[in-house]
Design an enzyme around this catalytic site. Structure first.
Site, PDB file in Angstrom:
ATOM      1  CG  LEU A 127      12.941  10.657 -11.770  1.00 40.56           C
ATOM      2  CD1 LEU A 127      13.629   9.856 -12.863  1.00 40.56           C
ATOM      3  CD2 LEU A 127      12.478  11.998 -12.313  1.00 40.56           C
ATOM      4  N   GLY A 144       0.779  -1.227   0.000  1.00 37.56           N
ATOM      5  CA  GLY A 144       0.000   0.000   0.000  1.00 37.56           C
ATOM      6  C   GLY A 144       0.814   1.282   0.000  1.00 37.56           C
ATOM      7  N   GLY A 169      20.324   9.376  -8.622  1.00 41.06           N
ATOM      8  CA  GLY A 169      21.471   8.482  -8.487  1.00 41.06           C
ATOM      9  C   GLY A 169      22.675   9.186  -7.899  1.00 41.06           C
ATOM     10  CE1 TYR A 183      27.084   2.691  -7.061  1.00 44.09           C
ATOM     11  CE2 TYR A 183      25.480   4.250  -6.237  1.00 44.09           C
ATOM     12  CZ  TYR A 183      25.834   3.251  -7.116  1.00 44.09           C
ATOM     13  OH  TYR A 183      24.919   2.826  -8.048  1.00 44.09           O
ATOM     14  N   PRO A 199       8.136   6.519  -5.295  1.00 41.58           N
ATOM     15  CG  PRO A 199       9.385   8.302  -4.487  1.00 41.58           C
ATOM     16  CD  PRO A 199       8.915   6.940  -4.131  1.00 41.58           C
TER      17      PRO A 199
END
Length: 78
Positions: free
Chosen positions: A15, A9, A18, A48, A13
């Site tokens: 988009l 539910g 990064g 990263y 998003p």
């Protein structure tokens, strides 16, 4: 911002911003600016090496962490 509704539910998003190859102060400022511009999903990964900078950018944005999705990748050594 467009969202997808997950099976539980929650709206996620579509988009995201990064953070690959962003580090230090540049990463912090970029993340804060992206959040202030409306991004609510951040893509990061242990590989990263910028987890602290992403976190600092979230704090600088002054947006409640509960409003954000953090997407991360984990790679196992072959």
């Amino acid at each position: 911002m467009e969202y997808l509704k997950l099976n539980n539910g929650i709206a996620m998003p579509v988009l995201g911003f990064g953070t690959f190859m962003l580090t230090g102060e540049i990463c912090e400022e970029a993340v804060a600016a992206a959040i202030k511009a409306g991004y609510r999903m951040l893509d990061t990964a242990e590989a990263y090496g910028n987890e602290a900078a992403v976190g600092n950018g979230i704090v600088k944005s002054e947006i409640d962490r509960k409003e954000l999705f953090l997407v991360t990748n984990y790679c196992l050594e072959p």
